[in-house]
Structures are given as C-alpha cells and as structure tokens.
Design a protein around this motif. Structure first.
Motif, PDB file in Angstrom:
ATOM      1  N   LYS A 144       0.714  -1.586  -0.142  1.00  0.00           N
ATOM      2  CA  LYS A 144      -0.071   0.226  -0.339  1.00  0.00           C
ATOM      3  C   LYS A 144       1.056   1.020   0.197  1.00  0.00           C
ATOM      4  O   LYS A 144       1.404   1.577   1.081  1.00  0.00           O
ATOM      5  CB  LYS A 144      -0.708   0.080   0.926  1.00  0.00           C
ATOM      6  N   SER A 145       0.478   2.223  -0.982  1.00  0.00           N
ATOM      7  CA  SER A 145       1.406   3.474  -1.299  1.00  0.00           C
ATOM      8  C   SER A 145       2.971   3.475  -0.389  1.00  0.00           C
ATOM      9  O   SER A 145       3.981   3.709  -0.781  1.00  0.00           O
ATOM     10  CB  SER A 145       1.056   4.645   0.045  1.00  0.00           C
ATOM     11  N   CYS A 146       2.919   2.659  -1.983  1.00  0.00           N
ATOM     12  CA  CYS A 146       5.311   2.450  -2.133  1.00  0.00           C
ATOM     13  C   CYS A 146       5.474   2.494  -3.234  1.00  0.00           C
ATOM     14  O   CYS A 146       4.944   2.613  -4.154  1.00  0.00           O
ATOM     15  CB  CYS A 146       4.937   0.134  -1.965  1.00  0.00           C
ATOM     16  N   GLU A 147       6.276   2.893  -2.617  1.00  0.00           N
ATOM     17  CA  GLU A 147       7.000   3.910  -4.106  1.00  0.00           C
ATOM     18  C   GLU A 147       8.068   2.490  -4.351  1.00  0.00           C
ATOM     19  O   GLU A 147       9.081   2.746  -5.224  1.00  0.00           O
ATOM     20  CB  GLU A 147       7.963   5.008  -3.331  1.00  0.00           C
ATOM     21  N   GLY A 148       8.254   1.209  -3.654  1.00  0.00           N
ATOM     22  CA  GLY A 148       9.271   0.501  -3.826  1.00  0.00           C
ATOM     23  C   GLY A 148       9.222  -0.536  -3.059  1.00  0.00           C
ATOM     24  O   GLY A 148       8.302  -1.036  -2.611  1.00  0.00           O
ATOM     25  N   VAL A 149      10.154  -2.203  -3.127  1.00  0.00           N
ATOM     26  CA  VAL A 149       9.933  -2.786  -2.654  1.00  0.00           C
ATOM     27  C   VAL A 149      11.328  -2.839  -1.943  1.00  0.00           C
ATOM     28  O   VAL A 149      12.057  -4.355  -1.300  1.00  0.00           O
ATOM     29  CB  VAL A 149       9.697  -4.267  -3.287  1.00  0.00           C
TER      30      VAL A 149
END
Length: 464
Positions: free
Chosen positions: A206-211
C-alpha cells in the motif's frame, strides 16, 4: 434469579448476546460488570494521546484479563511519538499475555518494545504495527507463531542508507500474510524479509514507491512462488515491475487487486504472460482500464468467480458483455461501483443478467443515475442473489424494492443506504416479506417501529 446463576453460566449468556445488549448488561450490577469484562476476548480502543492516556489504558486493561484480540489506535494520527507508543505497548505486554491478535497503531514503536512484546505475548499469530526508519526487521524472528504481519512505515522520517540488516542471516519465517505500507525506493532491510518469506499466501503493498533498496528487487521474487492473493494499492511507480515478476514467477495466483496505479501496457503484458488460474479480479483504475484489458481477460480467464470494477470510466458495454459471456458459467460476484457505463448504455444490465444467472453477489453502488427500469431488468434474471448493494443509487425508487421481493427470494444481505427514492413503507414491506433476510443497511429514519419489531423477532440486523 441472579443469585441462582453461577459466574460461568452468566458469562456464557453474555457471550451469546448481540453487541448492543452485551454492553447494556454491564450496567445491571457490579457483579455483572465484572463478569462482562472478564468474559470479553476482543476489545477496540481509540485513545486521545494526551497526558492521561498511559494511566487510563493501564486502568482499563487491568479489567480485561482474557483478551485474545486487541486493537489500539490514536484519535489524532499526527501524534507520532515513539516514546508514547512504547509506553502503551509495554502496558499491553503487562496486562495482555493471552493475545493472539494485536493491531497497534498508536505511533511508531521501537525494536526494544517489540522484543518485550515477543517475550510477554508468546501466542501472537497476527500483528499490525507502525515503524519508523531505518527498518530493522530481524525482530520478526522473535515471533515464531506469527502468521499475519502488517507494517506501516510512518511518514516524516528520512530514509537512512546503510547495510541490508540481517543480510547474511538465514531464517524461514512462518508468515502467510504480509502487508507493507509506505515502503520507499531506498529503504534498506527488505531483501532479508523477502528471502525469509517462503510460505506467503497473501501479499499486500500500500502506497509503496519500492520494494526496498536496489538489491531488494532481486530478492523479491523469492517470496512469490506460493502466493495466492496480491493487493497493490496506490503503488503506481512499481506496479508494472511487480506485475511482471508475478507473471514470471507466480503460477499459484488466484486473486489480484489493483487500485490507483499502473500503465495500460503493463496490465496487458500481465494478462498475456501470466499462466495462473485467476479466480478474482478487483480493479479501481479510472484512467488505466480499457476494453482491450477486459477482452484479454475474457479470452484467457474463463473460470473467474468474482469481478469487481470501481470508477472504471473508460470501459464500455462491449467489453463488459464480452467478459460476461466468457465467464457466464462460473461468475458468482459482480461489482460495478461508480462505473458510468451502467448509466451510459441502456440494456447493458439486462444483458449481463441474462448471461450471469449464477450470480450470488451484486454491487451497483454509487451509480447515481441508475434508473429502476435498468436495475429491474437485471434482477429478473438474478434469482440466486444472496448479497445485493445499491448504496448511493439516488434515483432508485420503491419499484426496485418490489422487484427485489419478486425476483430475489434468497437475499440475506441488502444495502440500500442513501437511496433517496426508496421510502420507509417499501423498507418495511421488504423486511417483513424477505424470507431469508439477515442484514439490511438503511437510514434509521426509514425503519418503522413495525420493521424494528419484526427484525428483532427474526434476528435481522438493521444497520444505519
């Protein structure tokens, strides 16, 4: 009578009462108040975060010794103080040793308080917490029974560069469900987590710009092999890459949810390359989902049991009809929420109803211009519905309620909130004449005294 009933019997009675009544019985006497508290196994608390919060929580938790499920939230989300959060979490450690599930969103917690939690609450199987950066995650090993983990990374903290903490440590976590919120492209420490999660069944981002940092993406694929459910909410910058990795490495995927993000080409590539047996699709893609996507799904995934579309304004009746024809033999759930194609193309709902005669769940909420005629033309064919939702369909009238009574004899749950054209007399008739009804959601002003009495007698839950 009170003196004749032993404590255990009174507690058993409390456990069988519906929620409103179970709260009222605690006012009868001090004995009943004590027994009510000791019989409670689940509690949800919303705290203010002021100076009295710690003392208030300590006093409250001391009265509930047998909690197995606890949820604690702050009423003011801006109160992100690790010190306060740690103090509150230590109180949970002190009073709630029997917890199986903890949702603790009272601010970011420290690693030391999490270690204390693992020592005190050894039966935890589900944990939801907030963390600040940098993300030290090795504490997860201290919770050997943990099956579900949700981590929210608090905003307002900078990304700290460093080593991939625990990179050389071998671990096999028992996690089956993992939810990460707010992960940044430079967050370190995720690579170890991905490599350690070999038993995942459900993954939520959720609302992630990367892993994670640059090295984490190569580790990410290691957790995908057995994953069955994936949810990607507001992850536009990474969605295409994640979908590609799913298509290449995950043959077990049965359920996919994508909200607010992605590219049209990335979605098409996923549908063409994925070899899994998808059963459920849930999309909220206002500007990304088009007819060619629906046609690709119709061509390849004919065993779908659930399709949910929200605010998908670029699809047309052509795509939906093709999809409805392709999945007609097995589709049990259809949602077209705030999809203007429902109002834009007359006859669409009638055609879908004729193709999808096995539907059990139908959600047409927030289609504000939906008319009785179109809605009723679909209901005629949907005789096996058990769950029907038309919340926010302002133009529906009492005629739709009559059609529901005639065509849908199996209805158990109905949502008719914010349907201005549906009046109290129609609601009363519906409640009195629906043989299988168990739950109805409607404004309190539309529930007559007769309907309330009947609902109480038939154990129908009327929710306002």
């Amino acid at each position: 009578m009170d003196k004749l009933l032993c404590d255990e019997l009174v507690q058993e009675i409390f456990l069988r009462l519906p929620p409103p009544s179970s709260s009222s019985v605690s006012l009868v006497s001090k004995r009943w108040l004590h027994l009510h508290r000791t019989s409670r196994t689940s509690l949800t608390l919303r705290l203010t975060g002021d100076d009295s919060t710690v003392a208030s929580l300590s006093s409250l938790l001391s009265h509930y010794p047998f909690l197995s499920c606890l949820s604690i939230l702050l009423s003011d989300p801006r109160t992100n103080k690790t010190t306060l959060a740690d103090q509150l979490l230590l109180l949970v450690c002190t009073f709630c040793a029997q917890l199986h599930s903890l949702r603790f969103l009272a601010g970011p917690v420290s690693v030391s308080s999490l270690n204390s939690l693992s020592t005190a609450c050894t039966q935890l199987t589900s944990l939801c917490i907030s963390l600040s950066r940098p993300l030290f995650l090795m504490w997860i090993i201290s919770f050997p029974k943990l099956k579900e983990l949700s981590v929210m990374v608090c905003s307002g903290f900078g990304v700290e560069q460093g080593n991939d903490y625990g990179e050389d440590s071998d671990a096999e976590l028992g996690l089956e469900s993992l939810c990460l919120s707010g992960i940044g492209a430079g967050d370190w420490g995720l690579g170890w987590l991905w490599r350690s999660c070999r038993k995942l069944k459900k993954l939520q981002l959720k609302s992630c710009e990367g892993v994670g940092d640059g090295n984490s993406f190569s580790s990410f694929i290691m957790c995908l092999q057995g994953v069955q459910e994936v949810e990607l909410r507001t992850c536009r910058s990474i969605l295409d890459g994640v979908l590609l990795k799913l298509a290449e490495n995950c043959d077990s995927l049965t359920s996919l949810l994508v909200y607010d993000g992605g590219s049209r080409e990335g979605l098409l590539r996923f549908f063409s390359q994925c070899h899994c047996n998808l059963q459920k699709l849930d999309f909220r893609l206002p500007l990304d989902l088009k007819n060619d996507h629906l046609l690709a799904v119709a061509t390849k995934y004919r065993s779908l049991s659930s399709i949910r579309l929200q605010s998908c304004c670029l699809v047309s009746g052509e795509g939906l009809k093709a999809l409805g024809t392709a999945v007609s033999s097995g589709l049990e759930e259809l949602a077209l929420i705030n999809c203007d194609v429902v109002e834009r193309e007359p006859g669409l709902l009638s055609t879908l109803g004729q193709n999808l005669r096995k539907l059990r769940k139908l959600d047409l909420s927030y289609n504000e211009l939906l008319l009785d005629k179109e809605f009723m033309s679909m209901l005629v064919s949907c005789n096996y519905l058990v769950d029907l939702r038309v919340r926010g369909c302002k133009r529906l009238t009492n005629a739709s309620i009559i059609s529901m009574l005639k065509s849908c004899k199996c209805l158990e749950s109905v949502d008719i909130m914010h349907c201005g054209g549906i009046q109290a007399e129609a609601v009363e008739s519906f409640v009195l004449n629906s043989p299988q009804l168990k739950r109805v959601q409607v404004e309190q002003s539309k529930i007559s005294d007769v309907a309330k009495t009947w609902a109480s007698h038939k154990f129908i839950e009327a929710v306002a």
